[in-house]
Design a protein around this motif. Structure first.
Motif, mmCIF file in Angstrom:
data_model
loop_
_atom_site.group_PDB
_atom_site.id
_atom_site.type_symbol
_atom_site.label_atom_id
_atom_site.label_comp_id
_atom_site.label_asym_id
_atom_site.label_seq_id
_atom_site.Cartn_x
_atom_site.Cartn_y
_atom_site.Cartn_z
ATOM 1 N N ASP A 1 2.723 -6.092 -17.314
ATOM 2 C CA ASP A 1 1.731 -5.219 -16.661
ATOM 3 C C ASP A 1 2.380 -4.340 -15.601
ATOM 4 O O ASP A 1 1.813 -4.125 -14.513
ATOM 5 C CB ASP A 1 0.613 -6.065 -16.030
ATOM 6 C CG ASP A 1 -0.152 -6.882 -17.053
ATOM 7 O OD1 ASP A 1 -0.281 -6.410 -18.208
ATOM 8 O OD2 ASP A 1 -0.603 -8.005 -16.723
ATOM 9 N N GLY A 2 3.562 -3.832 -15.890
ATOM 10 C CA GLY A 2 4.232 -2.926 -14.971
ATOM 11 C C GLY A 2 4.888 -3.595 -13.784
ATOM 12 O O GLY A 2 5.323 -2.911 -12.849
ATOM 13 N N LEU A 3 4.980 -4.936 -13.792
ATOM 14 C CA LEU A 3 5.594 -5.682 -12.694
ATOM 15 C C LEU A 3 6.840 -6.406 -13.194
ATOM 16 O O LEU A 3 6.936 -6.786 -14.362
ATOM 17 C CB LEU A 3 4.613 -6.699 -12.112
ATOM 18 C CG LEU A 3 3.310 -6.146 -11.550
ATOM 19 C CD1 LEU A 3 2.401 -7.288 -11.086
ATOM 20 C CD2 LEU A 3 3.575 -5.177 -10.402
ATOM 21 N N LEU A 4 7.796 -6.607 -12.297
ATOM 22 C CA LEU A 4 9.056 -7.276 -12.607
ATOM 23 C C LEU A 4 9.075 -8.667 -11.992
ATOM 24 O O LEU A 4 8.694 -8.843 -10.832
ATOM 25 C CB LEU A 4 10.231 -6.467 -12.054
ATOM 26 C CG LEU A 4 11.613 -7.123 -12.108
ATOM 27 C CD1 LEU A 4 12.129 -7.180 -13.555
ATOM 28 C CD2 LEU A 4 12.608 -6.371 -11.213
ATOM 29 N N LEU A 5 9.558 -9.647 -12.758
ATOM 30 C CA LEU A 5 9.685 -11.010 -12.236
ATOM 31 C C LEU A 5 11.035 -11.166 -11.553
ATOM 32 O O LEU A 5 12.082 -10.918 -12.146
ATOM 33 C CB LEU A 5 9.559 -12.027 -13.368
ATOM 34 C CG LEU A 5 9.555 -13.492 -12.915
ATOM 35 C CD1 LEU A 5 8.290 -13.799 -12.114
ATOM 36 C CD2 LEU A 5 9.687 -14.425 -14.103
ATOM 37 N N ALA A 6 11.018 -11.574 -10.298
ATOM 38 C CA ALA A 6 12.238 -11.828 -9.526
ATOM 39 C C ALA A 6 12.216 -13.251 -9.018
ATOM 40 O O ALA A 6 11.149 -13.837 -8.803
ATOM 41 C CB ALA A 6 12.343 -10.854 -8.353
ATOM 42 N N ILE B 1 6.856 -8.259 -8.773
ATOM 43 C CA ILE B 1 6.964 -7.163 -7.806
ATOM 44 C C ILE B 1 6.762 -5.820 -8.506
ATOM 45 O O ILE B 1 7.079 -5.653 -9.686
ATOM 46 C CB ILE B 1 8.326 -7.171 -7.076
ATOM 47 C CG1 ILE B 1 9.464 -6.992 -8.081
ATOM 48 C CG2 ILE B 1 8.491 -8.440 -6.275
ATOM 49 C CD1 ILE B 1 10.805 -6.778 -7.425
ATOM 50 N N GLY B 2 6.222 -4.870 -7.751
ATOM 51 C CA GLY B 2 6.004 -3.521 -8.254
ATOM 52 C C GLY B 2 7.081 -2.571 -7.754
ATOM 53 O O GLY B 2 8.003 -2.972 -7.035
ATOM 54 N N PRO B 3 6.972 -1.299 -8.089
ATOM 55 C CA PRO B 3 8.019 -0.325 -7.731
ATOM 56 C C PRO B 3 8.206 -0.142 -6.235
ATOM 57 O O PRO B 3 9.310 0.122 -5.771
ATOM 58 C CB PRO B 3 7.553 0.971 -8.403
ATOM 59 C CG PRO B 3 6.096 0.781 -8.651
ATOM 60 C CD PRO B 3 5.902 -0.685 -8.882
ATOM 61 N N THR B 4 7.128 -0.275 -5.452
ATOM 62 C CA THR B 4 7.270 -0.082 -4.009
ATOM 63 C C THR B 4 8.010 -1.237 -3.343
ATOM 64 O O THR B 4 8.597 -1.068 -2.275
ATOM 65 C CB THR B 4 5.888 0.084 -3.348
ATOM 66 O OG1 THR B 4 5.080 -1.073 -3.633
ATOM 67 C CG2 THR B 4 5.182 1.328 -3.875
ATOM 68 N N GLU B 5 7.964 -2.427 -3.949
ATOM 69 C CA GLU B 5 8.652 -3.577 -3.375
ATOM 70 C C GLU B 5 10.091 -3.705 -3.844
ATOM 71 O O GLU B 5 10.884 -4.434 -3.246
ATOM 72 C CB GLU B 5 7.911 -4.866 -3.753
ATOM 73 C CG GLU B 5 6.475 -4.962 -3.290
ATOM 74 C CD GLU B 5 5.781 -6.167 -3.902
ATOM 75 O OE1 GLU B 5 5.764 -7.221 -3.230
ATOM 76 O OE2 GLU B 5 5.292 -6.069 -5.036
ATOM 77 N N LEU B 6 10.430 -2.993 -4.908
ATOM 78 C CA LEU B 6 11.726 -3.175 -5.555
ATOM 79 C C LEU B 6 12.888 -3.007 -4.585
ATOM 80 O O LEU B 6 13.814 -3.821 -4.560
ATOM 81 C CB LEU B 6 11.855 -2.182 -6.719
ATOM 82 C CG LEU B 6 13.002 -2.399 -7.691
ATOM 83 C CD1 LEU B 6 12.862 -3.737 -8.410
ATOM 84 C CD2 LEU B 6 13.054 -1.267 -8.713
ATOM 85 N N ALA B 7 12.859 -1.969 -3.789
ATOM 86 C CA ALA B 7 13.972 -1.688 -2.889
ATOM 87 C C ALA B 7 13.888 -2.451 -1.577
ATOM 88 O O ALA B 7 14.845 -2.438 -0.786
ATOM 89 C CB ALA B 7 14.045 -0.189 -2.603
ATOM 90 N N THR B 8 12.778 -3.147 -1.322
ATOM 91 C CA THR B 8 12.615 -3.826 -0.041
ATOM 92 C C THR B 8 13.132 -5.260 -0.053
ATOM 93 O O THR B 8 13.385 -5.836 1.007
ATOM 94 C CB THR B 8 11.133 -3.848 0.378
ATOM 95 O OG1 THR B 8 10.381 -4.630 -0.564
ATOM 96 C CG2 THR B 8 10.568 -2.434 0.418
ATOM 97 N N LEU B 9 13.306 -5.849 -1.247
ATOM 98 C CA LEU B 9 13.799 -7.221 -1.313
ATOM 99 C C LEU B 9 15.294 -7.261 -1.024
ATOM 100 O O LEU B 9 16.033 -6.314 -1.271
ATOM 101 C CB LEU B 9 13.545 -7.822 -2.698
ATOM 102 C CG LEU B 9 12.092 -8.032 -3.129
ATOM 103 C CD1 LEU B 9 12.045 -8.765 -4.465
ATOM 104 C CD2 LEU B 9 11.314 -8.804 -2.084
ATOM 105 N N ASP B 10 15.747 -8.401 -0.514
ATOM 106 C CA ASP B 10 17.163 -8.605 -0.230
ATOM 107 C C ASP B 10 17.842 -9.106 -1.507
ATOM 108 O O ASP B 10 18.034 -10.305 -1.706
ATOM 109 C CB ASP B 10 17.327 -9.614 0.914
ATOM 110 C CG ASP B 10 18.776 -9.806 1.320
ATOM 111 O OD1 ASP B 10 19.608 -8.959 0.940
ATOM 112 O OD2 ASP B 10 19.080 -10.805 2.002
#
Length: 271
Positions: free
Chosen positions: A156-161, A244-253
């Motif tokens: 659904d457009g989200l990535l599992l991390a 996580i969605g696209p806005t969170e992608l770059a915020t994770l460590d």
């Protein structure tokens, strides 16, 4: 603006050469005997910084591109008004063509022009040639490297991390699920097994997600997109998992190797 160019044909597939180019220590090792010191991230990704010095003069380069087409970096702090280092990769029937170029703007006046001719061109060409030799050697080395596979599971457009629990230097940082390919396994077999063991789910691997990323001299990361078939992702050996969605992608460590993949992952996610 002075410019220098160096072209090398490497006897390895483009994907392998691209992985070798992402080795953050490659340039540092290549220029060790030239009086140039380079330090930075162990893996190059967009936004990573490299610090270089020649004698007392120091400059900082920021990576603006790092993928299967090559790597580019621009000077953001140093003695020159501008400097750009670019490496482009081209597939040919005889291997991978590597085109290195560097262009810079020197301070004005006679002193700047003299530095371009006497110092800049000579040292820059030596750096490009040394880097090309190191890249060719590293590419051949990676041809026999073992593979760690990673799963970019999209739903659904989200990535599992998943968040690492150990070792201490990686604890709390994020990565894609996956693990080493065992002898006799295909990449896809290993992904299915690792997702079952790490998350308690079954997945169907799909297309490779470029680029490959060097982890050690004899190990590289290769990621694939994947579909979740059955099960609810549950952290077995990790601290946590999350979608996580696209806005969170770059915020994770992210771990450095996984951060390389973010530009390829972003278009797969939906706001």
């Amino acid at each position: 603006m002075p410019e220098l160019r160096n072209t090398t044909l490497v006897d390895a597939p483009l994907r392998t050469v691209a992985a070798a180019l992402l080795d953050g220590l490659l340039l540092a090792r290549a220029v060790r005997g030239l009086g140039v010191r380079i330090s930075g991230e162990p893996v190059l990704y967009r936004g990573a910084s490299l610090t270089g010095s020649v004698g007392p003069v120091t400059g900082v380069l920021v990576v603006t591109r790092a993928d299967t087409t090559g790597v580019s970096a621009e000077l953001v702090g140093g003695p020159l008004p501008a400097l750009t280092l670019t490496t482009d990769l081209l597939h040919t029937g005889g291997g991978t063509m590597v085109v290195d170029s560097v262009e810079w703007t020197s301070p004005g006046g006679p002193v700047g022009r003299l530095a371009d001719v006497v110092v800049g061109r000579g040292l820059a060409l030596k750096v490009l040639q040394a880097r090309a030799r190191a890249l060719s050697h590293r590419s051949v080395e990676l041809l026999d490297a073992r593979v760690v596979v990673g799963a970019a599971i999209i739903r659904d457009g989200l990535l599992l991390a998943q968040q690492r629990a150990y070792p201490p230097d990686a604890a709390g940082r994020w990565e894609l699920p996956g693990g080493r390919v065992e002898p006799g396994e295909t990449d896809h077999d290993a992904l299915v097994r690792e997702c079952r063991e790490e998350l308690g789910v079954t997945v169907t691997p799909d297309a490779p997600l470029s680029p490959d990323v060097p982890l050690r001299p004899d190990l590289l990361l290769r990621a694939y997109t994947a579909h979740l078939d059955t099960g609810t992702p549950t952290p077995v050996d990790h601290q946590a998992v999350r979608w996580i969605g696209p806005t969170e992608l770059a915020t994770l460590d992210w771990l450095p190797a996984d951060r390389v993949l973010l530009p390829a992952l972003h278009p797969l996610l939906t706001p």
